[in-house]
Each structure stands twice: as structure tokens, then as C-alpha cells.
Design an enzyme around this catalytic site. Structure first.
Site, mmCIF file in Angstrom:
data_model
loop_
_atom_site.group_PDB
_atom_site.id
_atom_site.type_symbol
_atom_site.label_atom_id
_atom_site.label_comp_id
_atom_site.label_asym_id
_atom_site.label_seq_id
_atom_site.Cartn_x
_atom_site.Cartn_y
_atom_site.Cartn_z
ATOM 1 C CG ASN A 62 -2.188 -0.806 0.955
ATOM 2 O OD1 ASN A 62 -2.419 -1.289 -0.155
ATOM 3 N ND2 ASN A 62 -2.981 -1.000 1.980
ATOM 4 C CD GLU A 126 -5.580 -2.110 -4.020
ATOM 5 O OE1 GLU A 126 -5.513 -3.346 -3.889
ATOM 6 O OE2 GLU A 126 -5.632 -1.329 -3.045
ATOM 7 C CD1 TRP A 216 -8.662 -5.951 7.947
ATOM 8 C CD2 TRP A 216 -7.937 -4.515 9.494
ATOM 9 N NE1 TRP A 216 -7.633 -5.224 7.386
ATOM 10 C CE2 TRP A 216 -7.170 -4.337 8.309
ATOM 11 C CE3 TRP A 216 -7.667 -3.721 10.616
ATOM 12 C CZ2 TRP A 216 -6.150 -3.396 8.219
ATOM 13 C CZ3 TRP A 216 -6.652 -2.785 10.513
ATOM 14 C CH2 TRP A 216 -5.905 -2.621 9.323
ATOM 15 N NE ARG A 247 -10.176 -4.247 5.740
ATOM 16 C CZ ARG A 247 -9.802 -3.034 5.338
ATOM 17 N NH1 ARG A 247 -10.670 -2.214 4.811
ATOM 18 N NH2 ARG A 247 -8.548 -2.620 5.444
ATOM 19 C CG ASP A 350 -8.411 -8.282 -3.070
ATOM 20 O OD1 ASP A 350 -7.247 -7.873 -2.952
ATOM 21 O OD2 ASP A 350 -9.386 -7.720 -2.544
ATOM 22 C CG HIS A 387 -4.119 0.452 7.557
ATOM 23 N ND1 HIS A 387 -5.136 1.182 7.008
ATOM 24 C CD2 HIS A 387 -4.029 -0.681 6.797
ATOM 25 C CE1 HIS A 387 -5.633 0.532 5.957
ATOM 26 N NE2 HIS A 387 -4.974 -0.609 5.798
ATOM 27 C CB SER A 438 3.273 -4.396 4.423
ATOM 28 O OG SER A 438 3.161 -4.073 3.048
HETATM 29 O O1 SFD Z 1 -4.983 -2.751 2.894
HETATM 30 C C1 SFD Z 1 5.481 -9.937 19.806
HETATM 31 N N1 SFD Z 1 -1.764 -4.196 6.027
HETATM 32 C C2 SFD Z 1 -1.504 -3.830 4.705
HETATM 33 N N2 SFD Z 1 -0.342 -3.319 4.277
HETATM 34 C C3 SFD Z 1 -0.043 -3.260 2.953
HETATM 35 O O2 SFD Z 1 1.032 -2.792 2.562
HETATM 36 N N3 SFD Z 1 -0.928 -3.747 2.014
HETATM 37 C C4 SFD Z 1 -2.160 -4.260 2.369
HETATM 38 O O3 SFD Z 1 -2.883 -4.785 1.527
HETATM 39 C C5 SFD Z 1 -2.554 -4.099 3.757
HETATM 40 N N4 SFD Z 1 -3.810 -4.574 4.217
HETATM 41 C C6 SFD Z 1 -3.772 -5.404 5.334
HETATM 42 C C7 SFD Z 1 -2.767 -5.169 6.303
HETATM 43 C C8 SFD Z 1 -2.782 -5.964 7.468
HETATM 44 C C9 SFD Z 1 -3.760 -6.964 7.616
HETATM 45 C C10 SFD Z 1 -3.781 -7.778 8.855
HETATM 46 C C11 SFD Z 1 -4.713 -7.194 6.617
HETATM 47 C C12 SFD Z 1 -4.714 -6.415 5.475
HETATM 48 C C13 SFD Z 1 -5.736 -8.281 6.738
HETATM 49 C C14 SFD Z 1 -0.996 -3.546 7.090
HETATM 50 C C15 SFD Z 1 0.393 -4.121 7.348
HETATM 51 O O4 SFD Z 1 0.343 -5.491 7.448
HETATM 52 C C16 SFD Z 1 0.958 -3.482 8.631
HETATM 53 O O5 SFD Z 1 0.982 -2.093 8.415
HETATM 54 C C17 SFD Z 1 2.372 -3.944 9.012
HETATM 55 O O6 SFD Z 1 2.455 -5.338 9.051
HETATM 56 C C18 SFD Z 1 2.787 -3.357 10.359
HETATM 57 O O7 SFD Z 1 4.069 -3.835 10.697
HETATM 58 P P1 SFD Z 1 4.556 -4.052 12.237
HETATM 59 O O8 SFD Z 1 5.913 -4.631 12.182
HETATM 60 O O9 SFD Z 1 4.311 -2.824 13.011
HETATM 61 O O10 SFD Z 1 3.498 -5.136 12.840
HETATM 62 P P2 SFD Z 1 3.377 -6.715 12.464
HETATM 63 O O11 SFD Z 1 3.821 -6.979 11.067
HETATM 64 O O12 SFD Z 1 1.982 -7.109 12.799
HETATM 65 O O13 SFD Z 1 4.395 -7.437 13.468
HETATM 66 C C19 SFD Z 1 4.212 -7.490 14.860
HETATM 67 C C20 SFD Z 1 5.185 -8.507 15.406
HETATM 68 O O14 SFD Z 1 5.275 -8.453 16.823
HETATM 69 C C21 SFD Z 1 5.217 -9.752 17.363
HETATM 70 N N5 SFD Z 1 4.739 -9.596 18.724
HETATM 71 N N6 SFD Z 1 6.704 -10.490 19.889
HETATM 72 C C22 SFD Z 1 7.196 -10.734 21.137
HETATM 73 N N7 SFD Z 1 6.503 -10.444 22.276
HETATM 74 C C23 SFD Z 1 5.264 -9.881 22.217
HETATM 75 N N8 SFD Z 1 4.602 -9.577 23.339
HETATM 76 C C24 SFD Z 1 4.708 -9.607 20.927
HETATM 77 N N9 SFD Z 1 3.530 -9.070 20.508
HETATM 78 C C25 SFD Z 1 3.574 -9.066 19.165
HETATM 79 C C26 SFD Z 1 4.295 -10.507 16.408
HETATM 80 O O15 SFD Z 1 4.415 -11.906 16.503
HETATM 81 C C27 SFD Z 1 4.818 -9.969 15.089
HETATM 82 O O16 SFD Z 1 5.985 -10.641 14.702
HETATM 83 S S1 SFD Z 1 -5.245 -3.795 3.772
HETATM 84 O O17 SFD Z 1 -6.134 -4.760 3.180
HETATM 85 O O18 SFD Z 1 -5.833 -3.315 4.987
HETATM 86 P P1 AMP Z 2 -8.106 -1.076 2.379
HETATM 87 O O1 AMP Z 2 -8.321 -2.371 1.681
HETATM 88 O O2 AMP Z 2 -9.398 -0.400 2.770
HETATM 89 O O3 AMP Z 2 -7.124 -1.158 3.503
HETATM 90 O O4 AMP Z 2 -7.454 -0.092 1.324
HETATM 91 C C1 AMP Z 2 -6.188 -0.279 0.768
HETATM 92 C C2 AMP Z 2 -5.655 1.067 0.383
HETATM 93 O O5 AMP Z 2 -6.566 1.754 -0.463
HETATM 94 C C3 AMP Z 2 -5.398 1.985 1.544
HETATM 95 O O6 AMP Z 2 -4.278 2.752 1.209
HETATM 96 C C4 AMP Z 2 -6.646 2.837 1.599
HETATM 97 O O7 AMP Z 2 -6.417 4.094 2.195
HETATM 98 C C5 AMP Z 2 -6.990 2.989 0.127
HETATM 99 N N1 AMP Z 2 -8.441 3.104 -0.137
HETATM 100 C C6 AMP Z 2 -9.398 2.194 0.141
HETATM 101 N N2 AMP Z 2 -10.601 2.631 -0.245
HETATM 102 C C7 AMP Z 2 -10.411 3.835 -0.806
HETATM 103 C C8 AMP Z 2 -11.276 4.815 -1.406
HETATM 104 N N3 AMP Z 2 -12.585 4.617 -1.505
HETATM 105 N N4 AMP Z 2 -10.708 5.945 -1.859
HETATM 106 C C9 AMP Z 2 -9.377 6.158 -1.737
HETATM 107 N N5 AMP Z 2 -8.519 5.292 -1.194
HETATM 108 C C10 AMP Z 2 -9.019 4.146 -0.729
#
Ligand code: SFD
Ligand code: AMP
Length: 628
Positions: A62, A126, A216, A247, A350, A387, A438
Site C-alpha cells: 500500500n 491498485e 480484521w 470491510r 484478493d 495504517h 507493510s
Molecule cells: O490494505 C510480539 N496491512 C496492509 N499493508 C499493505 O502494505 N498492504 C495491504 O494490503 C494491507 N492490508 C492489510 C494489512 C494488514 C492486515 C492484517 C490485513 C490487510 C488483513 C498492514 C500491514 O500489514 C501493517 O501495516 C504492518 O504489518 C505493520 O508492521 P509491524 O511490524 O508494526 O506489525 P506486524 O507486522 O503485525 O508485526 C508485529 C510482530 O510483533 C510480534 N509480537 N513479539 C514478542 N513479544 C510480544 N509480546 C509480541 N507481541 C507481538 C508478532 O508476533 C509480530 O511478529 S489492507 O487490506 O488493509
Molecule cells: P483497504 O483495503 O481499505 O485497507 O485499502 C487499501 C488502500 O486503499 C489503503 O491505502 C486505503 O487508504 C486505500 N483506499 C481504500 N478505499 C479507498 C477509497 N474509496 N478511496 C481512496 N482510497 C481508498
């Protein structure tokens, strides 16, 4: 006391967490540590290959800015983030990550992540900032690079980190326990990088019964980053800026690909497009109501208005979007059929790439997206600095992005270091730098690790922690096991016992308080001072009872501490929504007693728990615009 072996590990840099930010940190730390004769260790509560938010994979990256291709400028990205967060963002941090993120994405590709390409070999977008990937194995690819860099001997998996070790005002390491063996871990370090993700299940989820764990964001991100930094005495920011993702209902499938790639509309139960019919509401939230794209919370808000008016359910018009794209192939039946097949498989992929249960739900409920719309809904609140929320620690920006005005407020020596000496944060753990996702989290992990190595070189002494302190922490951390052993036989049903509370019941109690008083799903994301005061009173009782948590085994011991972590995240949140006397992100939460956005609240609302006094301090910090 439970008879656990104490394992002590000495290192220079300790990375806690094993997700995207931690893996980025491991790669960079390994490089700079080797150059300087230093050592770095990484600790994850799970197994690096499939831990954290990316465990199931993702279908998009993203954050990709495309700086070298001239597609966008840093200013473009900063403007996007500032507007999406209704003006509240640390531009120095956002720009610092944005200028490095493309390099991180190129590394992912080099390590083997398949990024979609068009016929000319260019990345398939995207949306403006998002790239499509075949991301089922995204985390495996990223973890492999981290492991190769840091070395397998420096990796501790299935060790749950509970909290920090301190030497006065400097961090000195971390303590935790193995979730598989009876071992108590003491990590002593010269600097610590916190990257344990965000917090899930602080609020009551929509899911119930067997579906309870379906959320989520991943349920195993339980607020450990917030707890760690708070307990160390770090200043926190944007604790009120929770994220409410819209969602696909009940399995939390992502909507981004539908809105951006497939150009879908969402409509209410009467077929109306709420983004059009409720557009006049945007006037109330200017200037942000007038920007493009409409900020995520305002998109939510326009939808919620219809739901509150009884105009639900809300539908993603998948059938219409697919038909619109296929329309241009209509004159050629063969090409049309091929395109329809392609769109159908993209739609399923997806979900299969990152939210597999949504594909199950579609299959189980006979949904063919090309034939029928699917319901979408606003999910329960999440705490996620990476996020579209912003909660996390208040960290220093990089020196070169400061202006005369910002230097005193946003910079204190080492990039991404919190206000505690030697304590660095990245990803969900660091606040006010949203939209890193990510890729940006990985990039931030790299930036923070490099700065942490510099801190170690400048402060190359091992902090002191007494054996007595460590013994005290061991006793406190393992106490729930002793409590269960001592009292569980006193009742016929071990779940019902006057001498303790089990972690699941404790979690339900926390979630009920948050849901009802702090603006969860049940209260339509609405709260007020009176509600929040009551919530705080109930949280105080909960905190008292946290000393009565009991664990039957190691797994439950982890559950106990996860819920204590969630409780601290909850308290920081409630205190901060209470502090900010306005409504700024109406689709995330609404303060019924302060229903408008106010100019004098165009500031950061920060908080700090003082380890010496045990008191909370709230403070405003200025928002400065650096880019325009
Ligand atoms: O858009 C301990 N995210 C998306 N990012 C994207 O780039 N594209 C997407 O398509 C994204 N979408 C999405 C995303 C996440 C999820 C769950 C879904 C969909 C369904 C967001 C990214 O994943 C997110 O921004 C990053 O992963 C954040 O990175 P970070 O490092 O801050 O968190 P992490 O990856 O979750 O890792 C956490 C780690 O900590 C560990 N942990 N270890 C030891 N002791 C403890 N007490 C701990 N507590 C946690 C975990 O095991 C893990 O290793 S979209 O569809 O929304
Ligand atoms: P999401 O699946 O909702 O996490 O969206 C993935 C990425 O698309 C994130 O960067 C969101 O901010 C962006 N996004 C989702 N829906 C929209 C929308 N309707 N208009 C603009 N950006 C969006």
C-alpha cells in the site's frame, strides 16, 4: 513460585517483535552492527515466517511513492497523509519513511516477491500509491531475508516479551517467557527497538462464538508495543486516533482493491450511493471534507449516517463493477468470456492472498461476486500506527527534515527514538506517521535500526539492572501460574472461582467496557465525557482485578499478559479521547458532547504514564506544516 529456568541473553541491539518493521530492522541492524563489531538479537512471540499482520499474506503493497520514476513527489505523499488524518500528522516522519520506501519495495522484489507487471514491464497499481502483488508468501520472503541477515543464532522465536528492563531513564533490555518451555528470558541490551505491532480485541469485536478470533487485524497483536513503551515512561501520541476499517462483513475481506482497482461503488439497502447522497455533510469538515480522496474516516462517516438512518445494509456492488470493466469487451464474445474469467479470479485471489476466511464465507454463502453484491460494514476499532490510524510512541524525526520551528519539538538526536533513551520504535509502535503499511513499516524499521546502532556507538556501555529487580519481575510475570495452581481445586468448575479471573473472561470484561463507554460498535462509535468518565472508573476496577489473573498453562500465561497489555492500551485511549475536546475523525469516533472540529485542537494530544509516580500526564504538542 513456578520453577522456571532463567535464561539471560546479552546483546547490543535488541529488536522485540518479528513483523514487517522488525524484519526491516533486522536487515539493517545486521549490516551496521557487523560494520561496527556489534551484535543484534531479534525476539518474536511466534515464528518469524508467519508472524504478525502479514502472516496470511497480503494482496497489495500500500505504500509505493515512485519517486525515481517521477510519478509523485514527497510533498504529494505528505499532503495525502496530512489530509487523510484531518491535519494531524508528523510530516518529518511521514517524509522520512516515504523517501526510503521505494528502496524497500525493490528489495522485496529482489528477494522474490512477485509484484504484478503490465505489458510494458511497469508495476500494476491498485491505486495511486498501491501496487498489486501475489502476496500469499509475502511474510515468508521478508522473514527469510531478515533471518539470513541477522543469523539464526540471534533469533528467538516463541518468546513472549512482557515488558522493559530499565536503568534509570535509559532502557536496558526486556523480559519475557517462552510459550513452549518453562523458561524465563532476560534480554540485556544497550538499545531496544520495539516493533510488536498494534492492538486488536481491545474493543468487543463483531465476531462471536466460534468466529471470535476473526478480526480484521491479527488478534495476536495485543498491545505489547503500547504497554512496553508506556511502562518505560515514553511519551505517546495520537492514542485517540483509532482505526475503523470498513470491510466485507463478518470475514473482514479488504475493500481497497474493489474501490480502487475495480472502481466499485458501495450503495445502501435502497441502492443509493451514500458518497453522493450524503455529500453535503462533508462541508462540516472543511478543509478536509473537500480534499481528494475523501479521508478514510469521512468515507466511513457518510456510510454510518445511512446505517444510523436505518438505510442499511451497505453493499459493495461487485457485480456492477465487474460488468462495467467487462463491458468494453462486449463486442468480442471470446475476449469477453476471457476477461470475465480473469476478473473473477482476481476477485477471489484478493481474498485468498490475505483474508482467506472471506473466500470461505463467499463459498459457504454461494456468493459469485460477478452475480451478487456483498455486504460491507464498519468494523470495531483497532490501534495501529501504520495504517489509517495513528497511535504509537512519540519519536524523534530525522535531523535533515527539521525546520527552525520544528527542531525543538520534533528532534532529539536519533531518528525514531522515543523520549526514553535508547528506546526506538517502528511500524505500529510509532505514532503520528500513518499510511506506512507493510512496506513503510519495513522501511521505518530499517531507519530506526540504523539510528539505534548510532546510539549504541555513542553510548557504548551496558546499562545496569540488579538481580533483585529481575527476580521481582520474574515473580510478578509468573504469578498467574501460581495462582491457578493454588486455587483451582477450590471449586468444581475451574472457570468459576472467587480467588481468580481467567484471561478470557478478563478480556470480555475489558471489551464490554470499551464497547459500551468508549464508542465501540454497540454504541455506534459514539461517546462523551460522561461516558468516558464512567469507563475510566470501570477500567480502574479492572486494573485492580488484573492482579488476580490466573493461568493454567504457558499458553494462558501469554493470554494473561496479552490482556494486561490491551488494558493499558485501552486506558491510554480513553484518557486521550477525553482530553481532546472536539470531534475530528467522525467516522472513527464521535464525541456527542463536542460534535465539531475546533481550530484550537489542531494539535497532537500526547500522554505519558510516569513510572515514578504512577500518574498520567496529558499534553498538547504543536502540529507544524513542513511541506506544501
Ligand atoms: O490494505 C510480539 N496491512 C496492509 N499493508 C499493505 O502494505 N498492504 C495491504 O494490503 C494491507 N492490508 C492489510 C494489512 C494488514 C492486515 C492484517 C490485513 C490487510 C488483513 C498492514 C500491514 O500489514 C501493517 O501495516 C504492518 O504489518 C505493520 O508492521 P509491524 O511490524 O508494526 O506489525 P506486524 O507486522 O503485525 O508485526 C508485529 C510482530 O510483533 C510480534 N509480537 N513479539 C514478542 N513479544 C510480544 N509480546 C509480541 N507481541 C507481538 C508478532 O508476533 C509480530 O511478529 S489492507 O487490506 O488493509
Ligand atoms: P483497504 O483495503 O481499505 O485497507 O485499502 C487499501 C488502500 O486503499 C489503503 O491505502 C486505503 O487508504 C486505500 N483506499 C481504500 N478505499 C479507498 C477509497 N474509496 N478511496 C481512496 N482510497 C481508498
Amino acid at each position: 513460585m513456578a520453577n522456571f529456568e532463567t535464561v539471560t541473553v546479552n546483546t547490543d541491539l535488541l529488536i522485540v517483535g518479528g513483523g514487517m518493521a522488525a524484519c526491516g530492522a533486522a536487515v539493517e541492524a545486521a549490516y551496521w552492527a557487523k560494520k561496527n563489531g556489534l551484535n543484534a538479537v531479534i525476539v518474536d512471540k511466534a515464528a518469524l515466517d508467519r508472524s504478525g499482520a502479514v502472516a496470511m499474506g497480503l494482496s497489495a503493497i500500500n505504500q509505493y511513492v515512485g519517486l525515481k520514476d517521477g510519478d509523485n513527489t514527497l510533498t504529494d505523499y505528505v499532503n495525502y497523509v496530512r489530509n487523510d488524518l484531518m491535519g494531524i500528522t508528523r510530516e518529518d516522519l511521514v517524509a522520512s519513511i516515504a523517501r526510503h520506501v521505494d528502496g524497500t519495495v525493490h528489495l522485496f522484489e529482489k528477494w522474490g516477491l512477485p509484484i504484478w507487471k503490465d505489458e510494458d514491464g511497469k508495476y500494476v497499481h491498485e491505486g495511486r500509491w498501491q501496487l498489486m502483488i501475489n502476496g500469499e508468501s509475502y511474510k515468508v520472503v521478508v522473514a527469510e531475508a531478515a533471518k539470513n541477515a541477522i543469523g539464526i543464532d540471534n533469533l528467538y522465536e516463541r518468546v513472549f516479551i512482557v515488558g522493559p528492563l530499565m536503568d534509570g531513564d535509559r532502557v536496558a533490555g526486556a523480559v519475557g517467557f517462552s510459550v513452549r518451555e518453562e523458561k524465563f528470558y532476560v534480554f540485556k541490551a544497550k538499545a531496544v527497538l520495539v516493533a510488536m505491532g498494534g492492538a486488536v480485541h481491545v474493543f468487543k469485536p463483531r465476531s462471536a462464538g466460534e468466529g471470535l478470533g476473526r478480526a480484521w487485524y491479527p488478534p495476536w497483536n495485543s498491545g505489547s508495543s503500547a504497554y512496553f513503551t508506556l511502562k518505560a515512561g515514553a511519551e505517546m501520541t495520537c492514542q485517540e486516533v483509532r482505526f475503523i476499517p470498513v470491510r466485507f462483513k463478518d470475514a473482514y475481506g479488504p475493500v481497497g482493491a474493489w474501490f480502487l482497482l475495480f472502481k466499485s461503488r458501495a450503495t445502501n439497502g435502497f441502492g443509493e450511493n451514500y458518497m453522493q447522497t450524503n455529500a453535503s455533510e462533508l462541508e462540516k469538515w472543511v478543509p478536509y471534507g473537500k480534499v481528494k480522496p475523501v479521508p478514510a474516516n469521512l468515507r466511513n462517516w457518510l456510510m454510518m449516517l445511512d446505517v444510523m438512518d436505518g438505510k442499511g445494509p451497505i453493499y459493495m456492488r461487485t457485480e456492477e463493477a465487474i460488468a462495467n470493466i467487462a463491458e468494453q469487451y462486449k463486442d468480442d464474445p471470446k475476449a469477453y468470456k476471457k476477461k470475465m474469467k480473469e476478473l473473477e479470479s482476481e476477485a477471489w485471489e484478493d481474498f485468498l492472498d490475505m483474508t482467506i476466511s472471506q473466500a470461505f464465507l463467499w463459498a459457504a454463502t454461494n456468493v459469485a461476486p460477478e452475480e451478487r453484491s456483498s455486504e460491507i460494514a464498519a468494523a470495531e476499532p483497532y490501534f495501529i500506527g501504520s495504517h489509517s490510524g495513528a497511535s504509537g510512541a512519540w519519536v524523534s524525526g530525522p535531523e535533515d527534515l527539521q525546520t527552525d520551528e520544528t527542531r525543538g519539538e520534533y528532534f532529539w538526536g536519533y531518528a525514531h527514538m522515543s523520549t526514553v533513551k535508547g528506546l526506538f520504535c517502528a511500524g505500529d509502535a510509532s505514532g503520528a506517521s500513518s499510511h506506512k503499511f507493510s512496506s513503510g513499516s519495513h522501511a521505518e524499521g530499517r531507519i530506526a535500526a540504523k539510528a539505534a546502532v548510532k546510539f549504541i556507538i555513542d553510548n557504548n556501555t551496558m546499562p545496569n539492572v540488579s538481580d533483585e529487580t529481575i527476580e521481582g519481575l520474574k515473580k510478578e510475570i509468573l504469578a498467574p501460574l501460581d495462582r491457578f495452581a493454588q486455587f483451582s481445586k477450590n471449586t468444581t468448575d475451574p472457570d468459576v472461582n472467587p480467588d481468580y479471573i481467567r484471561p478470557k473472561m478478563f478480556m470480555f470484561r475489558l471489551q464490554k467496557i470499551m464497547d459500551e463507554y468508549a464508542g465501540g460498535v454497540t454504541s455506534q462509535f459514539m461517546t462523551s465525557k460522561v461516558m468516558l468518565d464512567k469507563g475510566l472508573e470501570l477500567l480502574a476496577f479492572l486494573k485492580e482485578d488484573s492482579e488476580k489473573l490466573a493461568a493454567e498453562n504457558l499458553h494462558e500465561l501469554m493470554r494473561c499478559w496479552e490482556n494486561i497489555h490491551r488494558m493499558w492500551q485501552a486506558e491510554a485511549h480513553v484518557r486521550t479521547i477525553l482530553f481532546r475536546e472536539e470531534t475530528r475523525w467522525p467516522g472513527y469516533y464521535f464525541r456527542a458532547d463536542c460534535p465539531e472540529m475546533k481550530d484550537d485542537w489542531k494539535v497532537f494530544a500526547n500522554c505519558r504514564w510516569d513510572p515514578a509516580s504512577g500518574e498520567w500526564e496529558m499534553k498538547k504538542r504543536p502540529v507544524y506544516q513542513i511541506f506544501d
